[in-house]
Scaffold this active site. Sequence first.
Site, PDB file in Angstrom:
ATOM      1  N   HIS A   1       0.633  -1.477   0.302  1.00  0.00           N
ATOM      2  CA  HIS A   1       0.402  -0.294  -0.229  1.00  0.00           C
ATOM      3  C   HIS A   1       0.676   1.366  -0.109  1.00  0.00           C
ATOM      4  CE1 HIS A   1       0.810   0.636   4.148  1.00  0.00           C
ATOM      5  NE2 HIS A   1       1.130  -0.637   4.273  1.00  0.00           N
ATOM      6  N   ASP A   2       0.520   2.271  -1.030  1.00  0.00           N
ATOM      7  CA  ASP A   2       1.393   3.522  -0.375  1.00  0.00           C
ATOM      8  C   ASP A   2       2.444   3.446  -1.428  1.00  0.00           C
ATOM      9  OD1 ASP A   2      -1.238   4.788   0.788  1.00  0.00           O
ATOM     10  OD2 ASP A   2      -0.526   3.279   2.342  1.00  0.00           O
TER      11      ASP A   2
ATOM     12  N   GLY B   1       5.297  -0.691   2.747  1.00  0.00           N
ATOM     13  CA  GLY B   1       4.054  -0.034   2.566  1.00  0.00           C
ATOM     14  C   GLY B   1       4.937   1.445   2.598  1.00  0.00           C
TER      15      GLY B   1
END
Length: 270
Positions: A123-124, A141
Amino acid sequence: MSDANVHPTAIVSPNAKLGEGVKIGPFCIVGDNVVLHARVELVSHVVVEGHTEIGADTNIYPFASIGHRPQDRKYHGEASRLVIGERCTIREAATLNPGTESGGMLTQIGNDCLIMASAHVAHDAIIGNNVIMANYVGIAGHCQIGDNVIFGGSSVVHQFTRVGAHAFVGAHSMVDGDIIPYGMAVGNRASLTGLNLVGLKRHKFDREAIHRLRAAYRMIFASEGTLRERVEDAAGLFKNDVLVQNVVSFITASSERPILLPHSSNAQAD
């Protein structure tokens, strides 16, 4: 639904947006909020969910999991996004997750990337253009990966780490610090082992520019003084050199992680 070619065993939401020439092979699943641009191909057994957008001419191979909820306990179902660029190749069993509210709501993959079997983008993470991730690479992440970076097989990158453009990460490396642009890192824990000279030559960088970059590298990672002082010296001495200034800007930028140093360096952080 355009002229998409959808295999009868595939399950495609009527709300998904399919571009011209999209091919969806056997046993694929495409969710409500998915956008597949022109000529995207899901070979077979691919699952694409979430608010996911995939750029034109990207090919995704069997058992890839694209856009499922992040592996982050702070995620609470927010409508975060995963955006994949054009002409990417995503191989078998790769996993790519969308962003989170705490990380900017976006995971992004650039154009012309090759993500090999069983690699993971968390994520991200923001991945640049023309990045190559060999088998079993793990990007944690919030990482930021520059253009033209190459990761050897089974290498992993700590969350919030930055990897500068044209860097090279050796196989089986565990990277827990920022890698300067044009740098090369190897090991567990990884250390900076020099410049990615092979990559610079392959991308046809000017010979004299490479010589200046090497001189600046030796200055920045020498043992005398502090890292901050040496970076300032290099910035002044090579003030008109684009490659050196890219390294200087990278080192002086704000970051959650330390700059990766050579093992032989006695460099101080400030």
